[in-house]
Design a protein around this motif. Structure first.
Motif, PDB file in Angstrom:
ATOM      1  N   GLY A 136      -1.941  12.228 -17.980  1.00  0.00           N
ATOM      2  CA  GLY A 136      -3.063  12.446 -17.071  1.00  0.00           C
ATOM      3  C   GLY A 136      -4.376  12.476 -17.824  1.00  0.00           C
ATOM      4  O   GLY A 136      -5.140  13.434 -17.736  1.00  0.00           O
ATOM      5  N   SER A 137      -4.676  11.425 -18.550  1.00  0.00           N
ATOM      6  CA  SER A 137      -5.823  11.390 -19.464  1.00  0.00           C
ATOM      7  C   SER A 137      -7.176  11.643 -18.815  1.00  0.00           C
ATOM      8  O   SER A 137      -8.070  12.161 -19.479  1.00  0.00           O
ATOM      9  N   GLY A 138      -7.345  11.265 -17.572  1.00  0.00           N
ATOM     10  CA  GLY A 138      -8.617  11.522 -16.895  1.00  0.00           C
ATOM     11  C   GLY A 138      -9.789  10.946 -17.639  1.00  0.00           C
ATOM     12  O   GLY A 138      -9.885   9.747 -17.875  1.00  0.00           O
ATOM     13  N   ASP A 172      -2.767   7.546 -17.003  1.00  0.00           N
ATOM     14  CA  ASP A 172      -3.381   8.119 -15.814  1.00  0.00           C
ATOM     15  C   ASP A 172      -3.046   7.219 -14.632  1.00  0.00           C
ATOM     16  O   ASP A 172      -2.923   6.001 -14.784  1.00  0.00           O
ATOM     17  N   SER A 180      -4.977   6.789 -11.981  1.00  0.00           N
ATOM     18  CA  SER A 180      -6.202   6.296 -11.344  1.00  0.00           C
ATOM     19  C   SER A 180      -6.742   5.058 -12.060  1.00  0.00           C
ATOM     20  O   SER A 180      -7.046   5.118 -13.260  1.00  0.00           O
ATOM     21  N   ARG A 213       1.790   6.151 -12.422  1.00  0.00           N
ATOM     22  CA  ARG A 213       2.257   7.514 -12.193  1.00  0.00           C
ATOM     23  C   ARG A 213       3.195   7.898 -13.338  1.00  0.00           C
ATOM     24  O   ARG A 213       3.974   7.075 -13.816  1.00  0.00           O
ATOM     25  N   ALA A 214       3.140   9.148 -13.758  1.00  0.00           N
ATOM     26  CA  ALA A 214       3.999   9.617 -14.852  1.00  0.00           C
ATOM     27  C   ALA A 214       5.474   9.471 -14.500  1.00  0.00           C
ATOM     28  O   ALA A 214       6.286   9.126 -15.364  1.00  0.00           O
ATOM     29  N   ALA A 258      -1.226  17.481 -22.571  1.00  0.00           N
ATOM     30  CA  ALA A 258      -1.570  17.573 -21.150  1.00  0.00           C
ATOM     31  C   ALA A 258      -2.665  18.608 -20.975  1.00  0.00           C
ATOM     32  O   ALA A 258      -2.553  19.728 -21.459  1.00  0.00           O
ATOM     33  N   PHE A 314      -3.147  18.673 -15.994  1.00  0.00           N
ATOM     34  CA  PHE A 314      -2.304  17.649 -15.375  1.00  0.00           C
ATOM     35  C   PHE A 314      -1.730  18.127 -14.050  1.00  0.00           C
ATOM     36  O   PHE A 314      -1.930  17.507 -13.019  1.00  0.00           O
ATOM     37  N   THR A 337       4.392  19.479 -14.998  1.00  0.00           N
ATOM     38  CA  THR A 337       4.022  19.010 -16.334  1.00  0.00           C
ATOM     39  C   THR A 337       5.255  18.885 -17.225  1.00  0.00           C
ATOM     40  O   THR A 337       5.433  17.877 -17.915  1.00  0.00           O
TER      41      THR A 337
END
Length: 167
Positions: free
Chosen positions: A13-15, A36, A38, A64-65, A83, A86, A92
């Protein structure tokens, strides 16, 4: 936190790139994957990697993870998973554990107030143990992979959050 520079790490979930981009800059010999779901965020991460001159060893994955963790090129391939913001601890752990190689660790940014957020029996379900609990001075936990992660983890997209392994 981490005893030596890992050969590879995955930022779950690096954002906006914290801590993934910072670690990639700090560890120039390390291969990194920034994950990520997105496309807007992964486009930013790709551009940032190019501007920082690290795109040759930093891979950005838009997925998606739960899906990425079933990919042969990612599952069980990392010395370290990070994380930050996340998901809940249960999500997580379930989503991050499959990326860990043998003896690898996951470092999760964490508020120190509630040690019970990472129960031993819950972590054991996904082959993890709490190696370093959060404290006011550290604000992260370190989880260690204890055995091969069962193929059933993670469950299909959305299920870890809808039906967490613990609360």
């Amino acid at each position: 936190m981490v005893e030596r520079t890992p050969e590879s790490f995955l930022d779950l979930g690096s954002g906006g790139g914290l801590p993934g981009l910072v670690l990639a800059l700090a560890w120039p010999s390390c291969r990194a994957v920034l994950l990520d779901a997105s496309s807007r965020r992964t486009e930013f991460l790709q551009e940032a990697g190019e501007r920082l001159g690290i795109s040759a060893r930093v891979t950005v994955v838009c997925e998606r993870a739960e899906i990425a963790a079933r990919t042969a090129t990612l599952r069980g391939k990392f010395d370290l998973v990070t994380a930050r913001s996340f998901a809940s601890p249960a999500v997580t752990a379930e989503c991050g554990a499959p990326f860990l190689g043998e003896g690898a660790v996951m470092v999760v940014s964490e508020p120190p107030e509630d040690v019970e957020r990472w129960p031993a029996d819950g972590l054991a379900q996904v082959s993890l143990e709490l190696a370093v609990p959060a404290s006011p001075s550290t604000r992260y936990v370190v989880l260690r992979r204890t055995a091969a992660v069962d193929e059933r983890w993670p469950r299909r997209t959305g299920i870890p959050a809808k039906r967490p392994l613990w609360r």
